[in-house]
Design an enzyme around this catalytic site. Structure first.
Site, mmCIF file in Angstrom:
data_model
loop_
_atom_site.group_PDB
_atom_site.id
_atom_site.type_symbol
_atom_site.label_atom_id
_atom_site.label_comp_id
_atom_site.label_asym_id
_atom_site.label_seq_id
_atom_site.Cartn_x
_atom_site.Cartn_y
_atom_site.Cartn_z
ATOM 1 N N CYS A 8 0.830 -1.200 0.000
ATOM 2 C CA CYS A 8 0.000 0.000 0.000
ATOM 3 C C CYS A 8 0.869 1.258 0.000
ATOM 4 C CB CYS A 8 -0.932 -0.005 1.216
ATOM 5 S SG CYS A 8 -2.436 0.965 0.962
ATOM 6 N N ASP A 130 -5.888 -2.910 11.250
ATOM 7 C CA ASP A 130 -4.719 -2.043 11.317
ATOM 8 C C ASP A 130 -4.509 -1.673 12.779
ATOM 9 O OD1 ASP A 130 -2.601 -0.465 10.610
ATOM 10 O OD2 ASP A 130 -3.752 0.927 9.366
#
Length: 228
Positions: A8, A130
């Site tokens: 990412c 996350d």
């Protein structure tokens, strides 16, 4: 089963190409304006055009209006839409319906309640956990609160040094990394990127079941008579 890797915070074609060469399952372009890894739409379109059909392209959004997500999808052509803000289940479902992309619902995990909150998102394609503390991995103890069987992406403070332990603890469908493989925000370090993929592959190999030795068939009567 091999652990997939999503890279990412991609902001340029060179980093996207390098990730694909190493075997990335997906690359992510962030559209959240305050992010130091924000990718401008024109560059995201170039990235998508360069790597389409070789990997999946994710658009990462934080509390963006639905129409803006759809507009960018129509321009760029995401395979995945990652929602990383306060988006509710109905909003996530509508994103999937209007774009045709698979939806990743991400949450930042500070306690077990944050993990259980994902249970409300049953219509999405992936859950992403996350860390609520930037640069720190998700506490593996908190992962035990997860009850959903939706494929899990694990992010948060992952590096070549700790990704193996994270895979062992969570057994995720994929690991997701941004800052842990960077030379600077928005620019990947080729050597660290390669080391990350190597660490994932090494862990997967160590976790692979050892095949049982093939059974040796006993000789039949005809073979015994021949030997005699």
């Amino acid at each position: 089963m091999a652990t997939n890797v999503k890279i990412c915070g991609i902001t340029n074609v060179d980093d996207a190409e390098r990730a694909v060469e190493l075997g990335a399952w997906a690359v992510g372009c962030i559209f959240h304006r305050p992010s130091p890894r924000r990718c401008r739409p024109a560059e995201a379109a170039r990235i998508a055009a360069a790597v389409k059909r070789r990997t999946l392209v994710a658009g990462v959004f934080v509390n963006h209006p639905l129409d803006e997500i759809v507009r960018l999808h129509d321009r760029i052509g995401f395979d995945l839409v990652q929602l990383h803000g306060d988006e509710g289940p109905a909003f996530c479902s509508e994103v999937g319906r209007r774009t045709g992309a698979k939806v990743i619902r991400a949450v930042r995990v500070g306690d077990a309640g944050d993990v259980r909150a994902l249970d409300a998102y049953r219509s999405v394609d992936f859950h992403l956990l996350d860390s609520a503390r930037p640069g720190e991995p998700v506490d593996p103890v908190l992962l035990r609160a997860r009850r959903a069987d939706i494929p899990l992406l694990l992010a948060g403070g992952l590096t070549p040094e700790n990704v193996g332990a994270a895979i062992v603890a969570a057994e995720p469908f994929a690991v997701d990394v941004a800052s842990g493989v960077e030379a600077e925000p928005g620019r990947k370090d080729p050597d660290v990127l390669e080391a990350f993929f190597a660490a994932v592959a090494e862990t997967d190999a160590a976790l692979a079941p050892v095949p049982e030795p093939a059974a040796v068939a006993e000789p039949g009567p005809a073979a015994a008579e021949a030997d005699a």
